[in-house]
Design a protein around this motif. Structure first.
Motif, mmCIF file in Angstrom:
data_model
loop_
_atom_site.group_PDB
_atom_site.id
_atom_site.type_symbol
_atom_site.label_atom_id
_atom_site.label_comp_id
_atom_site.label_asym_id
_atom_site.label_seq_id
_atom_site.Cartn_x
_atom_site.Cartn_y
_atom_site.Cartn_z
ATOM 1 N N THR A 94 4.807 18.434 38.270
ATOM 2 C CA THR A 94 5.047 18.676 36.841
ATOM 3 C C THR A 94 4.941 20.131 36.411
ATOM 4 O OG1 THR A 94 2.702 18.303 36.382
ATOM 5 C CG2 THR A 94 4.188 16.391 36.210
ATOM 6 N N VAL A 95 4.251 20.976 37.173
ATOM 7 C CA VAL A 95 3.932 22.356 36.770
ATOM 8 C C VAL A 95 3.114 22.347 35.472
ATOM 9 C CG1 VAL A 95 4.822 24.719 36.593
ATOM 10 C CG2 VAL A 95 6.165 23.005 37.788
ATOM 11 N N THR A 96 2.170 21.421 35.399
ATOM 12 C CA THR A 96 1.299 21.311 34.231
ATOM 13 C C THR A 96 -0.136 21.076 34.683
ATOM 14 O OG1 THR A 96 1.644 18.923 34.100
ATOM 15 C CG2 THR A 96 3.098 20.305 32.749
ATOM 16 N N ARG A 97 -1.039 21.281 33.745
ATOM 17 C CA ARG A 97 -2.462 20.967 33.971
ATOM 18 C C ARG A 97 -2.944 20.131 32.795
ATOM 19 N NH1 ARG A 97 -5.082 25.971 35.037
ATOM 20 N NH2 ARG A 97 -5.182 25.437 37.244
ATOM 21 N N GLY A 98 -3.734 19.105 33.112
ATOM 22 C CA GLY A 98 -4.281 18.246 32.070
ATOM 23 C C GLY A 98 -3.488 16.960 31.965
ATOM 24 N N SER A 99 -4.156 15.849 32.239
ATOM 25 C CA SER A 99 -3.455 14.568 32.321
ATOM 26 C C SER A 99 -2.803 14.153 31.013
ATOM 27 C CB SER A 99 -4.420 13.471 32.783
ATOM 28 O OG SER A 99 -4.886 13.752 34.079
ATOM 29 N N GLU A 100 -3.533 14.259 29.893
ATOM 30 C CA GLU A 100 -2.989 13.801 28.613
ATOM 31 C C GLU A 100 -1.750 14.610 28.234
ATOM 32 O OE1 GLU A 100 -4.333 13.148 23.951
ATOM 33 O OE2 GLU A 100 -5.855 13.513 25.480
ATOM 34 N N ARG A 101 -1.853 15.918 28.365
ATOM 35 C CA ARG A 101 -0.710 16.787 28.048
ATOM 36 C C ARG A 101 0.468 16.487 28.963
ATOM 37 N NH1 ARG A 101 0.611 21.837 30.321
ATOM 38 N NH2 ARG A 101 2.087 22.987 29.041
#
Length: 197
Positions: free
Chosen positions: A49-56
């Motif tokens: 995803t290239v993201t951090r933080g599950s909810e986001r």
């Protein structure tokens, strides 16, 4: 030629494989079907995803963004090993890819190099986005890897596919690198072993 399973059969397949599932909103009816056909399906595609933080991450994959509306996959696999179902049907995850790769997936043969982007992958693949920064350094926890294997095996088992129907985005579309930091060969080997049970 495999028609996509129903949303309820998809959920059942995941649960039967021991996947911890989180249903997000109206996931069964959240799709991009108005943009083109969904199916026949031929495989499972894995992304990061290239993201951090599950909810986001789950929110982004469900809703998308201005240039790419959601859903961006069918399930989001967070680092804790849960699979969050965010859409079902056509999803904006695979994009255009190589027709020779698709033929290899259908035939369940070794994958050729992906050097073209001429075939609609959103029509033909189930997609799982995996929470990871994609920098090659962000870890892939064991719980997350096991969830990837179980989710992929669930769909392969239901459709009668082998592990060769599981590919990474980097194997489909030139220029893509995901899922970076995890070996697709290793994941396929684990799916193969799981399908023996």
């Amino acid at each position: 030629m495999a028609p996509p399973m129903s949303a309820s059969a998809f959920l059942e397949a995941l649960r039967d494989e021991g996947v911890t599932v989180v249903e997000v909103g109206d996931w069964q009816d959240h799709n991009r079907n108005h943009k083109g056909p969904w199916g026949p399906v031929h495989g499972v595609m894995i992304h990061h995803t290239v993201t951090r933080g599950s909810e986001r991450t789950v929110d982004l994959c469900r809703d998308g963004y201005a240039d790419l509306p959601g859903p961006l996959c069918h399930g989001v696999i967070t680092k804790d090993g849960r699979v969050h179902l965010v859409g079902y049907g056509r999803a904006n995850h695979a994009g255009l890819g190589d027709d020779e790769v698709l033929r290899a997936v259908i035939a369940e043969k070794g994958l050729p190099p992906d050097n073209e982007a001429n075939t609609d992958g959103n029509r033909h693949f189930y997609g799982f986005e995996c929470e990871n920064l994609g920098d090659g350094e962000d870890p892939w926890p064991d719980e997350q890897l096991e969830a990837i294997v179980r989710a992929a095996a669930a769909l392969c088992r239901r459709h009668g596919w082998t592990e060769r129907s599981v590919i990474g985005h980097l194997e489909w579309q030139p220029g893509k690198v995901d899922p970076r930091g995890v070996s697709m060969r290793s994941l396929r080997e684990r799916v193969r072993e799981r399908l023996k049970d």
